[in-house]
Design a protein around this motif. Structure first.
Motif, short mmCIF file in Angstrom:
data_model
loop_
_atom_site.label_atom_id
_atom_site.label_comp_id
_atom_site.label_asym_id
_atom_site.label_seq_id
_atom_site.Cartn_x
_atom_site.Cartn_y
_atom_site.Cartn_z
N SER A 59 89.87 -12.46 49.24
CA SER A 59 89.72 -13.69 48.83
C SER A 59 89.80 -13.75 47.33
O SER A 59 89.44 -12.77 46.62
N MET A 60 90.37 -14.81 46.66
CA MET A 60 90.51 -14.91 45.09
C MET A 60 89.14 -15.70 44.40
O MET A 60 89.27 -15.71 43.34
N GLY A 61 88.32 -16.29 45.31
CA GLY A 61 87.33 -16.72 44.89
C GLY A 61 87.49 -18.07 44.31
O GLY A 61 88.51 -18.68 44.59
N LEU A 62 86.56 -18.60 43.45
CA LEU A 62 86.68 -19.66 42.67
C LEU A 62 87.66 -19.79 41.75
O LEU A 62 87.88 -18.67 41.05
N PRO A 63 88.66 -21.03 41.40
CA PRO A 63 89.46 -20.99 40.29
C PRO A 63 88.85 -20.59 38.93
O PRO A 63 87.59 -20.90 38.64
N LEU A 64 89.59 -19.84 38.10
CA LEU A 64 89.11 -19.39 36.79
C LEU A 64 88.09 -18.31 36.83
O LEU A 64 88.30 -17.45 36.12
N ILE A 65 86.80 -18.09 37.58
CA ILE A 65 86.02 -17.34 37.65
C ILE A 65 86.01 -16.30 38.73
O ILE A 65 85.68 -15.09 38.74
N GLY A 66 87.07 -16.53 39.76
CA GLY A 66 87.18 -15.50 40.61
C GLY A 66 85.95 -15.29 41.50
O GLY A 66 85.17 -16.20 41.96
N GLU A 67 85.51 -13.99 41.86
CA GLU A 67 84.39 -13.43 42.56
C GLU A 67 83.53 -12.78 41.45
O GLU A 67 82.93 -12.04 41.98
N THR A 68 83.64 -13.19 40.15
CA THR A 68 82.83 -12.30 39.22
C THR A 68 81.23 -12.44 39.60
O THR A 68 80.73 -11.36 39.41
N LEU A 69 80.99 -13.66 39.84
CA LEU A 69 79.26 -13.76 39.96
C LEU A 69 78.88 -12.97 41.06
O LEU A 69 77.91 -12.20 41.04
N GLN A 70 79.46 -12.94 42.33
CA GLN A 70 79.36 -11.79 43.51
C GLN A 70 79.24 -10.43 43.00
O GLN A 70 78.30 -9.87 43.38
N LEU A 71 80.32 -10.15 42.06
CA LEU A 71 80.29 -8.70 41.83
C LEU A 71 79.16 -8.37 41.08
O LEU A 71 78.74 -7.17 41.15
N VAL A 72 78.62 -9.16 40.26
CA VAL A 72 77.82 -8.68 38.89
C VAL A 72 76.28 -8.94 39.53
O VAL A 72 75.13 -8.65 38.87
N LEU A 73 76.11 -9.71 40.82
CA LEU A 73 74.97 -9.99 41.34
C LEU A 73 74.04 -8.79 41.56
O LEU A 73 74.51 -7.76 42.12
N PRO A 74 72.80 -8.60 41.14
CA PRO A 74 72.16 -7.31 41.16
C PRO A 74 71.64 -6.94 42.47
O PRO A 74 71.58 -7.72 43.06
N SER A 75 71.72 -5.62 43.00
CA SER A 75 71.35 -5.31 44.31
C SER A 75 70.04 -4.34 44.21
O SER A 75 70.44 -3.30 43.30
N PRO A 76 69.02 -4.42 44.57
CA PRO A 76 67.81 -3.36 44.45
C PRO A 76 67.75 -2.25 45.33
O PRO A 76 67.02 -2.05 46.02
N SER A 77 68.92 -1.62 45.17
CA SER A 77 69.02 -0.32 45.90
C SER A 77 69.86 0.41 45.27
O SER A 77 71.02 0.21 44.72
N ILE A 78 70.01 1.72 45.65
CA ILE A 78 70.98 2.92 45.37
C ILE A 78 72.17 2.85 46.24
O ILE A 78 73.37 3.59 45.95
N ASP A 79 72.30 1.92 47.24
CA ASP A 79 73.48 1.84 48.21
C ASP A 79 74.36 0.96 47.45
O ASP A 79 74.44 0.44 46.31
#
Length: 492
Positions: A59-79
């Protein structure tokens, strides 16, 4: 007649006004329709980029920002971050996305990655994220070979053998002695100070000792901005990163200027060597020297300090590994010496088999870099799909390092696994320092510094975590509360 004429004039005026209103309404409707068509066309084009073949799924995500927000969303795990984990499960090992308005192919396919990393200058070339491109001047890319050779000369195996290894041991002794005199130490930040100061000594002999700003403190905030969304606006991490970069460069430019103004001064450091080469290499200008010095300090500041901090935590959490490291590795080295106080030798360093297994396991779990980036120089066919020319390709090293098909129970800290891992798995699925001809020139330097520090740490000190300990990925590993340890000498 005049009355009839007036009525006709009034009727004509009324009709004209009605027609004009209808025309205005129609024009408005047409304009809205055209805008809707253009937006729809733009969204369709965004979601379905041009390709001379079939694009990988994704998926190319939303116009202009793509999937940037999903990519940088913190995950509380070493996984693996959820962004990668969900898409790899849904689309397979190669998928498309869009980050910060730029189309990207993410690959966790070991065979394709292995092939791709050997195609530099043919199918792909090295690429940097927008933030890195701003901070690391791309004009210096023409001198990659010079930079690599210079790094190997001053930080490679021969330099380690001849002088750096005992200096590293002395640095570790001084650092741990200083840390043990404090109630607690935030290891990640303190390690940045240690590694930056040590590298600065090798690069320009500590010429920043009397500088108005502390360069190692500035580097602590730099990396966070490097991985941020590239919006240069006051208050953003990206803006702060660029401001720090500017100040650091100004400090280094002052150092270079003073060294150039006094050619009789000679320290035998890396900067002396570069200045000598300025007479024979036309592309080595003052700005290039400043940029090179900055780059060398940067690569030592974050990767080594993050790995070292994670090693502190993992060893504290796994006493069986720590015991093996102490008894069967480092105490054995001391027993085999005639004088236990003699400096660490190169042969002793190369004998640290289990230590290297520990370092490999920390690097595997840590995944300090989110991946390696390349740009397609031409259309690239792969598994029935086509990666279009110009697209960015991200080799997701974290997905390789945590691949359950290659590493049994991949989230477990198990240094013993490295006894049985096949060389083919190592070459294709373990690349903390890159791979092939593009492997980091400072790889041996990093491993030697880590091993030397561990040698001093496990033979002379004990440590207990007193605060922090959380780990997040966003998308690189970070310690939001820090790793605060109480460190004490064993004989106390």
């Amino acid at each position: 007649m005049e009355s009839v004429s007036l009525k006709f004039d009034t009727l004509f005026t009324d009709l004209k006004e009605i027609v004009m209103k209808v025309d205005a309404t129609m024009a408005g409707l047409i304009a809205v329709a055209l805008v809707a068509v253009l937006i729809t066309r733009y969204i369709y084009r965004w979601q379905n980029p041009r390709c001379n073949g079939v694009l990988p799924p994704g998926s190319m995500g939303l116009p202009l920002i793509g999937e940037t927000l999903q990519l940088v969303l913190p995950s509380p795990s070493i996984d693996l971050p959820p962004f990668l984990k969900k898409r790899l499960k849904r689309y397979g090992p190669i998928f498309r996305t869009n980050v910060a308005g730029r189309p990207v192919i993410i690959t966790a396919d070991p065979e394709f990655n292995h092939f791709l990393l050997r195609q530099d200058g043919k199918l792909v070339d090295t690429w940097s994220m927008d933030t890195f491109a701003e901070v690391f001047d791309q004009a210096s890319q023409s001198s990659k070979k010079y930079t690599r050779n210079l790094t190997l000369k001053h930080f490679g195996v021969e330099s380690l053998k001849e002088k750096l290894l005992p200096q590293m041991e002395e640095m570790a002794n001084q650092t741990l002695r200083k840390w043990s005199n404090k109630d607690s130490v935030e290891v990640k930040g303190a390690s940045i100070t240690m590694t930056v100061n040590f590298a600065a000594q090798q690069i320009f002999s500590g010429d920043l000792e009397n500088a108005p700003l502390n360069i190692s403190e500035m580097f602590k905030d730099l990396v966070e901005g490097m991985m941020s969304f590239p919006i240069n606006f006051p208050g953003t991490a990206h803006h702060k990163c660029l401001q720090i970069h500017k100040k650091v460069r100004e400090l280094m430019k002052d150092v270079v200027g003073k060294r150039l103004a006094a050619p009789e001064r000679s320290y035998g450091d890396l900067l002396d060597g570069i200045i000598q080469d300025m007479n024979t290499e036309a592309y080595i200008k003052e700005d290039f020297v400043v940029q090179l010095m900055f780059g060398l300090l940067f690569v030592t500041s974050d990767s080594i300090s993050t790995t070292l901090a994670l090693a502190f935590k993992l060893l504290a959490d796994h006493p069986a590994v720590l015991q093996e490291l102490i008894v069967n590795s480092h105490e054995e080295i001391l027993k085999n010496r005639e004088n236990v106080d003699t400096p660490l030798t190169w042969s002793e360093y190369k004998s640290m088999t289990f230590t290297m297994q520990v370092i490999n396991e920390v690097l595997r779990l840590g995944n300090i870099a989110p991946g390696f980036f390349r740009r397609a120089l031409k259309d690239i066919p792969v598994n029935g799909y086509t990666i279009p020319k110009g697209w960015v390709i991200m080799i997701a090293t974290a997905a390789l390092h945590l691949n359950s098909n290659q590493f049994e129970d991949p989230l477990a800290f198990n240094p013993w696994r490295w006894k049985e891992i096949q060389p083919s798995v190592v070459s294709k699925c373990f690349m903390p320092f890159g791979s092939g001809m593009k492997q980091c020139a400072g790889a041996e330097y990093s491993k030697a510094l880590l091993a030397t520090f561990l040698h001093v740490m496990v033979t002379k000190y004990r440590w207990t975590m007193v605060k922090g300990g959380k780990i997040v990925r966003a998308p690189i590993i970070r310690f939001p509360d820090g790793f605060h340890f109480n460190i004490s000498e064993k004989n106390n």
